[in-house]
Design a protein around this motif. Structure first.
Motif, PDB file in Angstrom:
ATOM      1  N   THR A  24       0.810  -1.225   0.000  1.00  0.00           N
ATOM      2  CA  THR A  24       0.000   0.000   0.000  1.00  0.00           C
ATOM      3  C   THR A  24       0.840   1.271   0.000  1.00  0.00           C
ATOM      4  O   THR A  24       0.282   2.367  -0.023  1.00  0.00           O
ATOM      5  CB  THR A  24      -0.956   0.040   1.211  1.00  0.00           C
ATOM      6  OG1 THR A  24      -0.183   0.120   2.418  1.00  0.00           O
ATOM      7  CG2 THR A  24      -1.860  -1.176   1.256  1.00  0.00           C
ATOM      8  N   LEU A  25       2.163   1.120   0.027  1.00  0.00           N
ATOM      9  CA  LEU A  25       3.026   2.305   0.036  1.00  0.00           C
ATOM     10  C   LEU A  25       2.766   3.171  -1.192  1.00  0.00           C
ATOM     11  O   LEU A  25       2.729   2.655  -2.316  1.00  0.00           O
ATOM     12  CB  LEU A  25       4.504   1.897   0.013  1.00  0.00           C
ATOM     13  CG  LEU A  25       5.129   1.380   1.285  1.00  0.00           C
ATOM     14  CD1 LEU A  25       6.550   0.899   1.013  1.00  0.00           C
ATOM     15  CD2 LEU A  25       5.141   2.459   2.340  1.00  0.00           C
ATOM     16  N   ALA A  31       9.632   5.160  -3.639  1.00  0.00           N
ATOM     17  CA  ALA A  31      10.803   5.690  -4.352  1.00  0.00           C
ATOM     18  C   ALA A  31      11.854   6.187  -3.361  1.00  0.00           C
ATOM     19  O   ALA A  31      13.050   5.938  -3.529  1.00  0.00           O
ATOM     20  CB  ALA A  31      10.371   6.805  -5.303  1.00  0.00           C
ATOM     21  N   GLU A  32      11.406   6.872  -2.325  1.00  0.00           N
ATOM     22  CA  GLU A  32      12.333   7.380  -1.313  1.00  0.00           C
ATOM     23  C   GLU A  32      13.028   6.220  -0.600  1.00  0.00           C
ATOM     24  O   GLU A  32      14.240   6.256  -0.376  1.00  0.00           O
ATOM     25  CB  GLU A  32      11.559   8.236  -0.306  1.00  0.00           C
ATOM     26  CG  GLU A  32      12.433   8.912   0.718  1.00  0.00           C
ATOM     27  CD  GLU A  32      11.617   9.798   1.654  1.00  0.00           C
ATOM     28  OE1 GLU A  32      11.815   9.677   2.874  1.00  0.00           O
ATOM     29  OE2 GLU A  32      10.777  10.575   1.152  1.00  0.00           O
ATOM     30  N   GLN A  33      12.264   5.178  -0.268  1.00  0.00           N
ATOM     31  CA  GLN A  33      12.835   4.041   0.464  1.00  0.00           C
ATOM     32  C   GLN A  33      13.844   3.250  -0.368  1.00  0.00           C
ATOM     33  O   GLN A  33      14.778   2.679   0.179  1.00  0.00           O
ATOM     34  CB  GLN A  33      11.726   3.116   0.966  1.00  0.00           C
ATOM     35  CG  GLN A  33      10.935   3.726   2.093  1.00  0.00           C
ATOM     36  CD  GLN A  33       9.910   2.761   2.668  1.00  0.00           C
ATOM     37  OE1 GLN A  33       9.874   1.586   2.342  1.00  0.00           O
ATOM     38  NE2 GLN A  33       9.062   3.274   3.549  1.00  0.00           N
ATOM     39  N   VAL A  34      13.646   3.209  -1.691  1.00  0.00           N
ATOM     40  CA  VAL A  34      14.564   2.432  -2.536  1.00  0.00           C
ATOM     41  C   VAL A  34      15.638   3.299  -3.188  1.00  0.00           C
ATOM     42  O   VAL A  34      16.481   2.800  -3.925  1.00  0.00           O
ATOM     43  CB  VAL A  34      13.808   1.609  -3.615  1.00  0.00           C
ATOM     44  CG1 VAL A  34      12.848   0.628  -2.963  1.00  0.00           C
ATOM     45  CG2 VAL A  34      13.111   2.501  -4.629  1.00  0.00           C
ATOM     46  N   GLY A  35      15.580   4.609  -2.938  1.00  0.00           N
ATOM     47  CA  GLY A  35      16.600   5.515  -3.450  1.00  0.00           C
ATOM     48  C   GLY A  35      16.504   5.779  -4.939  1.00  0.00           C
ATOM     49  O   GLY A  35      17.516   5.764  -5.643  1.00  0.00           O
ATOM     50  N   SER A  36      15.289   6.035  -5.412  1.00  0.00           N
ATOM     51  CA  SER A  36      15.104   6.317  -6.831  1.00  0.00           C
ATOM     52  C   SER A  36      14.000   7.361  -6.987  1.00  0.00           C
ATOM     53  O   SER A  36      13.415   7.809  -6.001  1.00  0.00           O
ATOM     54  CB  SER A  36      14.743   5.033  -7.586  1.00  0.00           C
ATOM     55  OG  SER A  36      14.751   5.257  -8.982  1.00  0.00           O
ATOM     56  N   VAL A  41      10.439   4.374 -10.417  1.00  0.00           N
ATOM     57  CA  VAL A  41       9.804   3.317  -9.628  1.00  0.00           C
ATOM     58  C   VAL A  41       8.464   2.929 -10.240  1.00  0.00           C
ATOM     59  O   VAL A  41       8.147   1.743 -10.380  1.00  0.00           O
ATOM     60  CB  VAL A  41       9.658   3.734  -8.145  1.00  0.00           C
ATOM     61  CG1 VAL A  41       8.762   2.776  -7.382  1.00  0.00           C
ATOM     62  CG2 VAL A  41      11.038   3.816  -7.506  1.00  0.00           C
ATOM     63  N   TRP A  42       7.669   3.923 -10.647  1.00  0.00           N
ATOM     64  CA  TRP A  42       6.370   3.629 -11.257  1.00  0.00           C
ATOM     65  C   TRP A  42       6.555   2.798 -12.524  1.00  0.00           C
ATOM     66  O   TRP A  42       5.842   1.820 -12.734  1.00  0.00           O
ATOM     67  CB  TRP A  42       5.627   4.927 -11.568  1.00  0.00           C
ATOM     68  CG  TRP A  42       4.266   4.684 -12.123  1.00  0.00           C
ATOM     69  CD1 TRP A  42       3.126   4.445 -11.424  1.00  0.00           C
ATOM     70  CD2 TRP A  42       3.903   4.617 -13.510  1.00  0.00           C
ATOM     71  NE1 TRP A  42       2.072   4.240 -12.281  1.00  0.00           N
ATOM     72  CE2 TRP A  42       2.527   4.332 -13.572  1.00  0.00           C
ATOM     73  CE3 TRP A  42       4.615   4.771 -14.699  1.00  0.00           C
ATOM     74  CZ2 TRP A  42       1.844   4.206 -14.773  1.00  0.00           C
ATOM     75  CZ3 TRP A  42       3.934   4.632 -15.893  1.00  0.00           C
ATOM     76  CH2 TRP A  42       2.567   4.357 -15.929  1.00  0.00           C
TER      77      TRP A  42
END
Length: 160
Positions: A24-25, A31-36, A41-42
């Protein structure tokens, strides 16, 4: 859809790991959590869906808390292995909502079904009125789960 296994890079794996934890993120947070970036990310998520890596997004329910406390593993032996019998069996069990997993096996048993029920009486009725009436079923043996000690939906991923 191709049967080839798609190559996953490190970013794909980071995205998938996060989605396996919480699908649900919002894309911006993911994107912030994976550094992109959000756009990257989409696009990656869309690609992973198109490739069939992401098959769907669902809520995981506790079977006991929705009134289905009995989990059974039914081992099915077929009378024969004709070209049409096995697909018809799979089609028949796919139409039974109590069957939450069905596996074709090699060895002494042809199929393993994971079934949830509200009671043993309901399972007995299910066996006699549904499973045993499917064409080609020779033998059904059942194992009742006493407890579920490990229940993961998260796959151990690595870049490939």
């Amino acid at each position: 859809m191709s049967k080839e296994v798609p190559r996953l890079d490190a970013l794909d794996v980071r995205i998938l790991e996060q989605l396996q934890t919480d699908e649900t993120l919002p894309v911006a947070e993911l994107a912030e959590q994976v550094g992109s970036s959000k756009t990257v990310v989409w696009r990656r998520i869309q690609r992973l869906q198109d490739l069939g890596v992401i098959r769907g997004r669902v809520a995981l329910l506790d079977h006991k808390k929705v009134g289905l406390p009995i989990m059974i593993f039914a081992h099915i032996k077929m009378t024969r292995h004709d070209r049409d019998v096995l697909p018809k069996f799979i089609e028949a069990v796919d139409a039974l909502p109590q069957v939450i997993e069905a596996h074709t096996l090699m060895g002494n048993v042809d199929f393993l079904l994971k079934i949830v029920m509200s009671s043993l009486e309901d399972y007995e009725h299910f066996v006699w009125q549904k499973l045993s009436k499917i064409d080609g079923v020779r033998e059904i043996s059942s194992s009742i789960s006493l407890s579920q000690n490990v229940n993961r939906t998260r796959l151990p991923l690595r870049p490939g």
